[in-house]
Write a protein that holds these residues in place. Structure first.
Motif, PDB file in Angstrom:
ATOM      1  N   VAL A 297       0.840  -1.208   0.000  1.00  0.00           N
ATOM      2  CA  VAL A 297       0.000   0.000   0.000  1.00  0.00           C
ATOM      3  C   VAL A 297       0.873   1.256   0.000  1.00  0.00           C
ATOM      4  O   VAL A 297       0.567   2.251  -0.678  1.00  0.00           O
ATOM      5  N   ILE A 298       1.991   1.230   0.745  1.00  0.00           N
ATOM      6  CA  ILE A 298       2.900   2.384   0.761  1.00  0.00           C
ATOM      7  C   ILE A 298       3.471   2.642  -0.630  1.00  0.00           C
ATOM      8  O   ILE A 298       3.571   3.794  -1.069  1.00  0.00           O
ATOM      9  N   HIS A 299       3.822   1.579  -1.343  1.00  0.00           N
ATOM     10  CA  HIS A 299       4.414   1.727  -2.672  1.00  0.00           C
ATOM     11  C   HIS A 299       3.385   2.129  -3.730  1.00  0.00           C
ATOM     12  O   HIS A 299       3.657   2.971  -4.587  1.00  0.00           O
ATOM     13  N   GLU A 300       2.203   1.501  -3.690  1.00  0.00           N
ATOM     14  CA  GLU A 300       1.215   1.667  -4.760  1.00  0.00           C
ATOM     15  C   GLU A 300       0.110   2.655  -4.417  1.00  0.00           C
ATOM     16  O   GLU A 300      -0.613   3.102  -5.314  1.00  0.00           O
ATOM     17  N   ALA A 301      -0.059   2.970  -3.127  1.00  0.00           N
ATOM     18  CA  ALA A 301      -1.114   3.888  -2.662  1.00  0.00           C
ATOM     19  C   ALA A 301      -2.509   3.365  -2.989  1.00  0.00           C
ATOM     20  O   ALA A 301      -3.480   4.123  -3.031  1.00  0.00           O
ATOM     21  N   SER A 302      -2.638   2.064  -3.266  1.00  0.00           N
ATOM     22  CA  SER A 302      -3.940   1.436  -3.517  1.00  0.00           C
ATOM     23  C   SER A 302      -3.763  -0.071  -3.391  1.00  0.00           C
ATOM     24  O   SER A 302      -2.644  -0.575  -3.273  1.00  0.00           O
ATOM     25  N   VAL A 303      -4.892  -0.781  -3.433  1.00  0.00           N
ATOM     26  CA  VAL A 303      -4.847  -2.245  -3.359  1.00  0.00           C
ATOM     27  C   VAL A 303      -5.371  -2.878  -4.640  1.00  0.00           C
ATOM     28  O   VAL A 303      -5.629  -4.076  -4.688  1.00  0.00           O
ATOM     29  N   ASP A 304      -5.494  -2.056  -5.690  1.00  0.00           N
ATOM     30  CA  ASP A 304      -6.083  -2.561  -6.938  1.00  0.00           C
ATOM     31  C   ASP A 304      -5.234  -3.660  -7.571  1.00  0.00           C
ATOM     32  O   ASP A 304      -5.760  -4.633  -8.105  1.00  0.00           O
ATOM     33  N   ASN A 305      -3.913  -3.472  -7.530  1.00  0.00           N
ATOM     34  CA  ASN A 305      -3.025  -4.433  -8.186  1.00  0.00           C
ATOM     35  C   ASN A 305      -2.321  -5.346  -7.181  1.00  0.00           C
ATOM     36  O   ASN A 305      -1.205  -5.809  -7.418  1.00  0.00           O
ATOM     37  N   LEU A 306      -2.971  -5.568  -6.048  1.00  0.00           N
ATOM     38  CA  LEU A 306      -2.379  -6.395  -4.994  1.00  0.00           C
ATOM     39  C   LEU A 306      -2.102  -7.806  -5.519  1.00  0.00           C
ATOM     40  O   LEU A 306      -2.963  -8.433  -6.128  1.00  0.00           O
ATOM     41  N   LYS A 307      -0.882  -8.290  -5.291  1.00  0.00           N
ATOM     42  CA  LYS A 307      -0.486  -9.610  -5.782  1.00  0.00           C
ATOM     43  C   LYS A 307      -0.881 -10.675  -4.759  1.00  0.00           C
ATOM     44  O   LYS A 307      -0.139 -10.957  -3.809  1.00  0.00           O
ATOM     45  N   TRP A 308      -2.055 -11.239  -4.958  1.00  0.00           N
ATOM     46  CA  TRP A 308      -2.565 -12.226  -4.006  1.00  0.00           C
ATOM     47  C   TRP A 308      -1.716 -13.493  -3.980  1.00  0.00           C
ATOM     48  O   TRP A 308      -1.669 -14.202  -2.971  1.00  0.00           O
ATOM     49  N   GLU A 309      -1.019 -13.769  -5.103  1.00  0.00           N
ATOM     50  CA  GLU A 309      -0.202 -14.986  -5.128  1.00  0.00           C
ATOM     51  C   GLU A 309       0.954 -14.917  -4.129  1.00  0.00           C
ATOM     52  O   GLU A 309       1.442 -15.959  -3.664  1.00  0.00           O
ATOM     53  N   THR A 310       1.383 -13.679  -3.781  1.00  0.00           N
ATOM     54  CA  THR A 310       2.450 -13.544  -2.777  1.00  0.00           C
ATOM     55  C   THR A 310       1.968 -14.032  -1.418  1.00  0.00           C
ATOM     56  O   THR A 310       2.735 -14.618  -0.641  1.00  0.00           O
ATOM     57  N   PHE A 311       0.680 -13.799  -1.105  1.00  0.00           N
ATOM     58  CA  PHE A 311       0.119 -14.316   0.148  1.00  0.00           C
ATOM     59  C   PHE A 311       0.185 -15.844   0.160  1.00  0.00           C
ATOM     60  O   PHE A 311       0.427 -16.465   1.199  1.00  0.00           O
ATOM     61  N   GLY A 312      -0.047 -16.433  -1.015  1.00  0.00           N
ATOM     62  CA  GLY A 312       0.070 -17.890  -1.134  1.00  0.00           C
ATOM     63  C   GLY A 312       1.486 -18.364  -0.845  1.00  0.00           C
ATOM     64  O   GLY A 312       1.685 -19.414  -0.230  1.00  0.00           O
ATOM     65  N   LEU A 313       2.493 -17.574  -1.283  1.00  0.00           N
ATOM     66  CA  LEU A 313       3.889 -17.925  -0.990  1.00  0.00           C
ATOM     67  C   LEU A 313       4.147 -17.912   0.511  1.00  0.00           C
ATOM     68  O   LEU A 313       4.854 -18.781   1.039  1.00  0.00           O
ATOM     69  N   PHE A 314       3.567 -16.920   1.214  1.00  0.00           N
ATOM     70  CA  PHE A 314       3.748 -16.849   2.666  1.00  0.00           C
ATOM     71  C   PHE A 314       3.116 -18.070   3.352  1.00  0.00           C
ATOM     72  O   PHE A 314       3.671 -18.608   4.317  1.00  0.00           O
ATOM     73  N   ILE A 315       1.955 -18.483   2.860  1.00  0.00           N
ATOM     74  CA  ILE A 315       1.282 -19.651   3.440  1.00  0.00           C
ATOM     75  C   ILE A 315       2.117 -20.914   3.205  1.00  0.00           C
ATOM     76  O   ILE A 315       2.304 -21.739   4.112  1.00  0.00           O
ATOM     77  N   LEU A 316       2.645 -21.067   1.981  1.00  0.00           N
ATOM     78  CA  LEU A 316       3.505 -22.213   1.683  1.00  0.00           C
ATOM     79  C   LEU A 316       4.774 -22.176   2.529  1.00  0.00           C
ATOM     80  O   LEU A 316       5.256 -23.218   2.990  1.00  0.00           O
ATOM     81  N   CYS A 317       5.307 -20.965   2.736  1.00  0.00           N
ATOM     82  CA  CYS A 317       6.487 -20.809   3.589  1.00  0.00           C
ATOM     83  C   CYS A 317       6.177 -21.271   5.012  1.00  0.00           C
ATOM     84  O   CYS A 317       6.996 -21.951   5.645  1.00  0.00           O
ATOM     85  N   GLY A 318       4.989 -20.914   5.509  1.00  0.00           N
ATOM     86  CA  GLY A 318       4.574 -21.353   6.842  1.00  0.00           C
ATOM     87  C   GLY A 318       4.459 -22.860   6.929  1.00  0.00           C
ATOM     88  O   GLY A 318       4.895 -23.478   7.908  1.00  0.00           O
ATOM     89  N   LEU A 319       3.877 -23.477   5.890  1.00  0.00           N
ATOM     90  CA  LEU A 319       3.753 -24.936   5.877  1.00  0.00           C
ATOM     91  C   LEU A 319       5.127 -25.603   5.851  1.00  0.00           C
ATOM     92  O   LEU A 319       5.348 -26.626   6.508  1.00  0.00           O
ATOM     93  N   ALA A 320       6.061 -25.010   5.095  1.00  0.00           N
ATOM     94  CA  ALA A 320       7.422 -25.561   5.042  1.00  0.00           C
ATOM     95  C   ALA A 320       8.109 -25.459   6.396  1.00  0.00           C
ATOM     96  O   ALA A 320       8.925 -26.318   6.759  1.00  0.00           O
ATOM     97  N   THR A 321       7.766 -24.413   7.163  1.00  0.00           N
ATOM     98  CA  THR A 321       8.371 -24.227   8.489  1.00  0.00           C
ATOM     99  C   THR A 321       7.996 -25.372   9.428  1.00  0.00           C
ATOM    100  O   THR A 321       8.744 -25.692  10.360  1.00  0.00           O
ATOM    101  N   LEU A 322       6.850 -26.003   9.191  1.00  0.00           N
ATOM    102  CA  LEU A 322       6.421 -27.119  10.043  1.00  0.00           C
ATOM    103  C   LEU A 322       7.376 -28.310   9.955  1.00  0.00           C
ATOM    104  O   LEU A 322       7.361 -29.181  10.822  1.00  0.00           O
ATOM    105  N   PHE A 323       8.212 -28.341   8.908  1.00  0.00           N
ATOM    106  CA  PHE A 323       9.169 -29.433   8.763  1.00  0.00           C
ATOM    107  C   PHE A 323      10.359 -29.283   9.715  1.00  0.00           C
ATOM    108  O   PHE A 323      11.306 -30.062   9.642  1.00  0.00           O
ATOM    109  N   VAL A 324      10.303 -28.280  10.590  1.00  0.00           N
ATOM    110  CA  VAL A 324      11.401 -28.064  11.534  1.00  0.00           C
ATOM    111  C   VAL A 324      11.579 -29.267  12.462  1.00  0.00           C
ATOM    112  O   VAL A 324      12.702 -29.572  12.881  1.00  0.00           O
TER     113      VAL A 324
END
Length: 680
Positions: free
Chosen positions: A409-436
């Motif tokens: 939001v700071i960079h784009e000043a809107s949420v129109d072009n928000l990259k939802w797939e990046t949120f998916g990367l964070f979720i996958l990263c969290g799932l990978a963390t469970l392999f600790v």
């Protein structure tokens, strides 16, 4: 020469650390990208903070990702599709239709001339361009297509091609409203009997034409000449300026560097990496001396840093958009499991600083990863509880998403072009963390370390070794349980590792299984076997329970940190009773024969066990215990250990020893059900 060899052998631990430091630095620099980096930081919508920027060389203004995608979509929609047209099919169908028509409509009283003419007309319509063997389901039905046979090419649109699925509707539509409509069903059945497809989609040719067209798309939409003013100091970085600056940054990093420039870049990276690793090593040396002295532990820490850098570098080289897929929070999790939170966080920060020099949007990346590391350290406790790990991973993922959303939001000043797939990367990263958990298990086997998860398993009194102890030496087993409870309470009081000291207490006397009857707590018959032995023989049996315990522990693959409790729980103290008994008969007694081999306790936890073991064992001899008796009893035993220098190697303070005394006094008073003695 001999002196040099002796010096090297004497300081081999330091030489190993220097070698480890150098090798890790070289490996990290080797995997780092060797391109130059744009020296300015800039953000869309923010003022340009540095001096006026002029183009250092000619470069093209790269189109944005959205612009390129729009052009690709346009070309994809406009590109022609190719179909192979098989000759001879149409003539064959016409012949079969004629024969079939004569058989189907053979009533001599009716004249089917008009019907036959109409049917031939419909057939000619179908084969004017041809009939497809499959439906491509193109969104644009007006898209141009080319029909190829062995002789010529024919151009038309996709909607003009006949599809098998629409044949029935097409026949009914052409017969509707005419006098021939009553023959619709028979005619349709006849058509389906004889009609054959003659168009096949040429995918290879179509794909090649599309690829050639896409390859011709220019990645640039203009050129900036050398010396041109790109942006002035204080000027806001708008969309256009941002694209120009981004193009310059990418062009700068993709420049072909001379051998001299390449060497300078490698040298600069080596300085940065070595400086970061040096800070980590100095931190361990100053604040974690026990870790610094253990080369295996130092190697383990450096290995984990290298693994995280390697994974991130490979992902960045493959596609930097997936950089948040790397579960870097595994690093503080693992280090906290084996060491402590402070070392885990410091190592995590050093690693993130290293990665900041190779990832895109370095400030954003470092902010997100450092915040995630702090959350990891603050939220993950008692890793052996499965629910705790799931909850913590959920919190870490949530922090990632919130921080990334704020930056976007700071960079784009809107949420129109928000990259939802990046949120998916964070979720996958969290799932990978469970392999600790499995990672920690592997590390335990590779490096001989021990975590709270393994300690919890070892503390189970139903384990094979502890069951054997309870069967062979029930008195010793009961003593060990009591010591474990005292030691755990004492460790909690001074914030030591309570789980570790409890496990150490449970196993510290397993050596007594070899000759349990020679230890008082296991003598239920009232017969003392030592009456049949000399004091020297009795002392040897008593002392050997330490060596026997180490042997049994290694046989059962107990971790070294647990074996340390067996080795140190008597330190270098004496079997005083038998020493005095021998001395009564012989003045020339060597006290070494009645002394435990040691070593002395060298940690808070091992010192706690020595105190609790001595106090619990000696408390059985108390007659008519009172609060004052217990207080004096505890003071005497621990002060004697302190005065004999048993705690000199342990990282424990006088204040902590006094706190442990208070806990032991209170616990023993509870065991003997004593009330506080009120003054008269």
């Amino acid at each position: 020469m001999k002196d040099h060899i002796n010096a090297i052998y004497k300081n081999h631990s330091q030489f190993y650390k220097i070698l480890l430091f150098v090798v890790t630095t070289i490996l990290i620099v080797f995997f780092f990208p060797k391109s130059g980096r744009f020296k300015y930081n800039f953000e869309k919508g923010k003022p340009w903070q540095t001096e006026n920027l002029y183009a250092p060389f000619n470069f093209g203004i790269q189109k944005s990702t959205n612009e390129v995608k729009k052009e690709e979509t346009l070309i994809t929609n406009q590109t022609t599709h190719f179909f192979n047209k098989e000759k001879g099919i149409e003539a064959e169908v016409i012949k079969d239709f004629k024969e079939g028509f004569n058989k189907t409509f053979n009533d001599s009283l009716n004249n089917y001339k008009g019907l036959k003419s109409k049917a031939n007309s419909i057939l000619n319509t179908f084969y004017k361009y041809g009939i497809l063997n499959e439906n491509l389901d193109l969104k644009n039905s007006n898209k141009a297509v080319i029909l190829i046979d062995n002789v010529e090419k024919q151009t038309t649109t996709y909607k003009n091609l006949q599809k098998l699925g629409t044949l029935k509707n097409s026949i009914e539509k052409q017969l509707k409203g005419t006098s021939l409509e009553t023959y619709s069903n028979k005619l349709t059945a006849l058509f389906f009997d004889v009609i054959k497809t003659n168009l096949t989609y040429n995918k290879a040719l179509s794909d090649n034409v599309l690829k050639e067209a896409l390859d011709k798309i220019s990645k640039n939409r203009g050129v900036v000449d050398k010396g041109t003013l790109i942006i002035s100091k204080g000027e806001v970085v708008n969309d256009e300026k941002f694209q120009v600056l981004t193009s310059l940054s990418k062009e700068y990093e993709s420049q072909v560097w001379s051998k001299s420039s390449y060497n300078w870049i490698v040298f600069a990276y080596t300085l940065l990496v070595s400086l970061a690793l040096l800070m980590l090593l100095l931190f361990i040396r100053k604040y974690r001396k026990d870790v610094y002295k253990n080369n295996t532990k130092v190697t383990f820490i450096f290995f984990n840093v290298f693994v995280m850098v390697l994974l991130t570098t490979l992902i960045v080289n493959y596609n930097s958009e997936y950089v948040y897929l790397v579960p870097i929070t595994i690093l503080p999790l693992v280090l906290k499991a084996f060491f402590d939170a402070r070392l885990g966080l410091f190592t995590h920060v050093i690693t993130v600083l290293l990665l900041g020099s190779i990832v895109p949007n370095s400030y954003e990346y470092m902010f997100l990863q450092i915040i995630a590391g702090i959350v990891t350290i603050l939220t993950v406790s008692e890793l052996y509880k499965r629910a705790n790990l799931f909850i913590s991973v959920g919190q870490i993922t949530l922090v990632y998403i919130i921080a990334y959303f704020a930056f976007f939001v700071i960079h784009e000043a809107s949420v129109d072009n928000l990259k939802w797939e990046t949120f998916g990367l964070f979720i996958l990263c969290g799932l990978a963390t469970l392999f600790v958990q499995p990672i920690i298990y592997v590390y335990e086997k590779l490096f001989g370390l021990i975590s709270d998860v393994s300690l919890l398993e070892l503390s189970d009194t139903n384990s094979k070794l502890l069951k054997e102890l309870s069967n062979k030496a029930p008195g010793t087993f009961h003593h060990s349980l009591n010591v474990a409870n005292l030691a755990e309470a004492s460790a909690n009081e001074i914030e030591a590792n309570a789980m570790l000291v409890r496990v150490g207490a449970l196993y510290h006397d397993i050596g007594k299984m070899k000759s349990p009857i020679y230890f008082t707590e296991n003598q239920s018959s009232g017969i003392n076997r030592h009456d049949e032995l000399t004091p020297r023989e009795s002392a040897k049996i008593i002392i050997n329970h330490v060596l026997n315990g180490i042997e049994i522990a290694k046989k059962y693959n107990l971790p070294d940190r647990v074996i340390d409790f067996i080795r140190t729980h008597h330190g270098t103290s004496q079997v005083y009773y038998f020493y005095m008994k021998e001395k009564a008969n012989n003045e020339n007694v060597d006290i070494i024969d009645f002394t435990y081999p040691g070593p002395k306790p060298f940690s808070k936890e091992t010192a706690i066990l020595m105190m609790c073991d001595s106090v619990e064992a000696a408390s059985k001899s108390l007659k008519d215990p009172t609060s004052s008796k217990i207080d004096n009893f505890v003071e005497n035993i621990i002060n004697k250990q302190k005065d004999s220098g048993q705690f000199l190697n342990a990282d424990i303070t006088f204040k902590e020893i006094e706190s442990i005394k208070k806990v032991l006094k209170r616990k023993l008073a509870n065991i003997y059900h004593l009330r506080i003695e009120y003054p008269e």
